[in-house]
Design a protein around this motif. Structure first.
Motif: not given
Length: 235
Positions: A142-147, A157-163, A168-173
């Motif tokens: 979800i850290q790489r979600a788009l609007r 939504l979170a451009p800091e996670h572009y790369a 490496d990202l925490e799973p979400a549920y």
């Protein structure tokens, strides 16, 4: 310990009319979670909370009790599951019957199993929880979600996670939309299910399907067949 299953099933479904008693694999859909509750052997009482006489009849035929109908105050579009559970527990209490533990089992949870209910109950009893429920991992981070805007312009939504690498990202549920184990006290207090001492366990996305649209319904049927569930031969 006295254990109650509550199947909320009001009659006013808008997106899929009468969905709580629509045929699913040979039974009204609410008959499947009622059967799972009965087969689990966990419950002293299995009841349906409804404002609708036809739904009440289908629930009774499937093996649930309907000792009283839902009040108008908890049967409108703005009532929450917590409102319904509080009313049910309080009404039983006023009638001289008390429960320690409550499982809110959704009427359209056709894929729920006795084993899943048992696993949730065991976790609830073994931990310091106000509620326990199954969750499903999001398929993509979800850290790489788009609007998108109305013109189709798209941004992160979170451009800091572009790369960031997905691994490496925490799973979400998200909530699996099947059932919630709670104490009767938490029901009466209307303790929010996802806050405080909430507990969960992960299930695979093939084993659950929230049903809000006709497409959701078809996906539930496909998963039911894929899991090898047997349609009701008595239909």
């Amino acid at each position: 310990m006295s254990v109650l299953a509550v199947i909320p099933a009001r009659g006013g479904s808008k997106r899929i009319p009468r969905k709580n008693i629509r045929d699913f694999a040979g039974r009204p859909i609410l008959a499947w979670p009622i059967a799972a509750a009965r087969d689990s052997g966990l419950f002293d009482t299995i009841m349906a909370s409804t404002d609708d006489d036809e739904i009440a009849g289908a629930a009774r035929k499937a093996g649930a009790e309907v000792p009283f109908l839902r009040s108008p105050a908890t049967a409108d579009d703005h009532s929450t599951l917590l409102d319904v559970l509080a009313e049910v527990v309080a009404t039983y209490r006023d009638r001289g019957q008390s429960f320690d533990t409550v499982c809110c089992l959704l009427a359209t949870a056709a894929l729920v199993t006795p084993e899943g209910l048992k696993h949730g109950h065991q976790l609830f009893r073994s931990g310091d929880f106000d509620s326990v429920f199954p969750v499903v991992r999001f398929g993509s981070p979800i850290q790489r979600a788009l609007r998108r805007d109305a013109a189709g312009h798209t941004a992160m939504l979170a451009p800091e996670h572009y790369a960031s690498r997905s691994q490496d990202l925490e799973p979400a549920y998200h909530d699996a939309g099947q059932f919630y184990w709670m104490s009767a006290a938490a029901c009466l207090a209307k303790t929010p299910t996802f806050s405080g001492r909430a507990g969960s366990f992960e299930v695979d996305e093939t084993e659950v399907q929230d049903i809000d649209t006709p497409t959701d319904w078809r996906l539930a049927e496909l998963k039911f067949a894929m899991l090898g569930r047997v349609p009701d031969s008595r239909a």
